[in-house]
Design an enzyme around this catalytic site. Structure first.
Site, PDB file in Angstrom:
ATOM      1  N   SER A  14       2.626   9.245   6.053  1.00  9.84           N
ATOM      2  CA  SER A  14       2.042   8.492   4.943  1.00  9.84           C
ATOM      3  C   SER A  14       1.675   9.491   3.862  1.00  9.84           C
ATOM      4  CB  SER A  14       0.771   7.767   5.390  1.00  9.84           C
ATOM      5  OG  SER A  14      -0.030   7.448   4.253  1.00  9.84           O
ATOM      6  N   ASP A  41       2.370   3.557   1.155  1.00  9.34           N
ATOM      7  CA  ASP A  41       1.228   2.643   1.069  1.00  9.34           C
ATOM      8  C   ASP A  41       1.060   2.120  -0.351  1.00  9.34           C
ATOM      9  OD1 ASP A  41      -0.175   4.869   3.351  1.00  9.34           O
ATOM     10  OD2 ASP A  41       0.113   2.729   3.779  1.00  9.34           O
ATOM     11  N   HIS A  72       4.630  -0.305   3.067  1.00 11.31           N
ATOM     12  CA  HIS A  72       3.471  -1.028   3.618  1.00 11.31           C
ATOM     13  C   HIS A  72       2.754  -1.654   2.425  1.00 11.31           C
ATOM     14  CE1 HIS A  72      -0.716  -0.727   5.774  1.00 11.31           C
ATOM     15  NE2 HIS A  72      -0.307  -1.964   5.640  1.00 11.31           N
ATOM     16  N   GLY A 149      -6.876   0.633   3.182  1.00 10.10           N
ATOM     17  CA  GLY A 149      -7.395   0.977   1.859  1.00 10.10           C
ATOM     18  C   GLY A 149      -7.496   2.464   1.605  1.00 10.10           C
ATOM     19  N   ASP A 182      -0.960   2.214  12.508  1.00  7.99           N
ATOM     20  CA  ASP A 182      -1.278   2.816  11.205  1.00  7.99           C
ATOM     21  C   ASP A 182      -2.783   3.029  11.053  1.00  7.99           C
ATOM     22  OD1 ASP A 182      -0.720   1.813   7.707  1.00  7.99           O
ATOM     23  OD2 ASP A 182      -1.064   3.775   8.636  1.00  7.99           O
ATOM     24  N   GLY A 184      -5.387   6.820  11.395  1.00 10.46           N
ATOM     25  CA  GLY A 184      -5.967   7.758  12.343  1.00 10.46           C
ATOM     26  C   GLY A 184      -4.978   8.352  13.334  1.00 10.46           C
ATOM     27  N   GLY A 204      -1.084  10.386   8.152  1.00  7.76           N
ATOM     28  CA  GLY A 204      -1.259  10.827   6.775  1.00  7.76           C
ATOM     29  C   GLY A 204      -2.079  12.099   6.725  1.00  7.76           C
ATOM     30  N   SER A 205      -3.393  11.960   6.792  1.00 12.50           N
ATOM     31  CA  SER A 205      -4.280  13.131   6.671  1.00 12.50           C
ATOM     32  C   SER A 205      -3.990  14.163   7.760  1.00 12.50           C
ATOM     33  CB  SER A 205      -5.746  12.680   6.737  1.00 12.50           C
ATOM     34  OG  SER A 205      -5.970  11.879   7.886  1.00 12.50           O
TER      35      SER A 205
HETATM   36  C1  DX5 Z   1      -4.434   2.969   5.045  1.00 14.53           C
HETATM   37  C2  DX5 Z   1      -2.952   3.220   5.068  1.00 14.53           C
HETATM   38  C3  DX5 Z   1      -2.519   4.278   6.050  1.00 14.53           C
HETATM   39  C4  DX5 Z   1      -3.159   5.635   5.806  1.00 14.53           C
HETATM   40  C5  DX5 Z   1      -2.966   6.520   7.015  1.00 14.53           C
HETATM   41  O1  DX5 Z   1      -4.708   1.774   4.423  1.00 14.53           O
HETATM   42  O2  DX5 Z   1      -2.260   2.020   5.358  1.00 14.53           O
HETATM   43  O3  DX5 Z   1      -1.113   4.389   6.054  1.00 14.53           O
HETATM   44  O4  DX5 Z   1      -2.642   6.235   4.693  1.00 14.53           O
HETATM   45  O5  DX5 Z   1      -3.658   7.727   6.816  1.00 14.53           O
HETATM   46  P1  DX5 Z   1      -4.411   8.432   8.020  1.00 14.53           P
HETATM   47  O6  DX5 Z   1      -3.337   8.857   8.977  1.00 14.53           O
HETATM   48  O7  DX5 Z   1      -5.078   9.595   7.362  1.00 14.53           O
HETATM   49  O8  DX5 Z   1      -5.349   7.465   8.621  1.00 14.53           O
HETATM   50 ZN    ZN Z   2      -0.101   2.300   5.709  1.00  9.80          ZN
END
Ligand code: DX5
Ligand code: ZN
Length: 236
Positions: A14, A41, A72, A149, A182, A184, A204-205
């Site tokens: 992400s 996203d 998404h 979000g 999706d 964490g 993502g992070s």
């Molecule tokens: C949140 C998004 C996710 C998010 C995931 O609303 O849909 O895709 O970016 O990021 P992490 O992996 O950091 O939770």
């Molecule tokens: Zn997402």
């Protein structure tokens, strides 16, 4: 569209928490680190309390990589915009089951009619049963393990435990459909995710804040795979 479940856990990056000033390079970086997909996203500031990017950005990123794009859509009116994301080159489009019900079937139908994979995402507080009316049009179920979000939120382990394996069992285990998780996704949560039989882990992070992105991708995949293997048809 796929003809069967991925044989190993796939990792989708992400880009929400990447350096948005260098988005193209950040996509290339994820590809070089070995991710399987790019997770995009899209937020409208209405369905969720954040605004990200639209199809023009997706179109531009489509020129950067051949990796599959999973869109998404966290937007209130997916039916109005879904064709733009298909035209921009998304391989799958997932919308939220919590939008107005009269929008869901037509939008899923549009995605399928374009020969792409159609998905529905469920927020943590939404029961899986909300998906029942749309089963015939689903290639993807995306289980949110954070409130949609923002990136970088804590993983909701109870939601994963309650929903992942049931979603996998509900969505034709022997077929081609995929369960995505999706929110964490990281090495520390990969075992719980894999145990649920999840096919695609969005991260993502965990990737964009990692010292070594490739190592984190490999770690997520190997831990999840070890737990997932026993959930595959003929493996249990
Ligand atoms: C949140 C998004 C996710 C998010 C995931 O609303 O849909 O895709 O970016 O990021 P992490 O992996 O950091 O939770
Ligand atoms: Zn997402």
């Amino acid at each position: 569209m796929n003809d069967r479940r991925p044989s190993r856990t796939l990792v989708a990056a992400s880009v929400l928490d990447s350096d948005l000033g260098a988005l193209g390079d950040e996509v290339r970086r994820a590809e070089a680190a070995g991710v399987d997909r790019i997770h995009l996203d899209v937020m409208d500031g209405h369905f969720v309390p954040n605004i990200t990017f639209g199809w023009k950005t997706v179109e531009a990123l489509r020129r950067v990589t051949a990796l599959p794009f999973d869109a998404h859509l966290m937007i209130a009116q997916p039916g109005r915009w879904v064709n733009r994301f298909l035209d921009a080159g998304c391989d799958s489009v997932t919308l939220h089951v919590e939008v107005d019900a009269d929008q869901v079937r037509p939008a899923l139908g549009q995605i399928r009619a374009a020969g792409r994979s159609a998905g529905l995402s469920v927020k943590p507080g939404t029961p899986l049963a909300a998906l029942d009316p749309y089963r015939d049009l689903l290639d993807i179920v995306m289980v949110m393990t954070v409130e949609p979000g923002f990136g970088g939120q804590a993983f909701l382990a109870d939601v994963a435990a309650a929903k992942l394996a049931p979603a996998r069992a509900w969505l034709d285990p022997g077929g081609a459909s995929e369960v995505h998780v999706d929110g964490g996704g990281r090495g520390e949560t990969a075992e719980a995710i894999g145990r649920g039989g999840t096919d695609v882990i969005v991260a993502g992070s965990a990737l964009y804040r990692a010292q070594d992105m490739a190592a984190e991708v490999a770690r997520i995949r190997s831990i999840a795979d070890a737990a997932r293997t026993s959930t595959l048809p003929g493996q249990g």
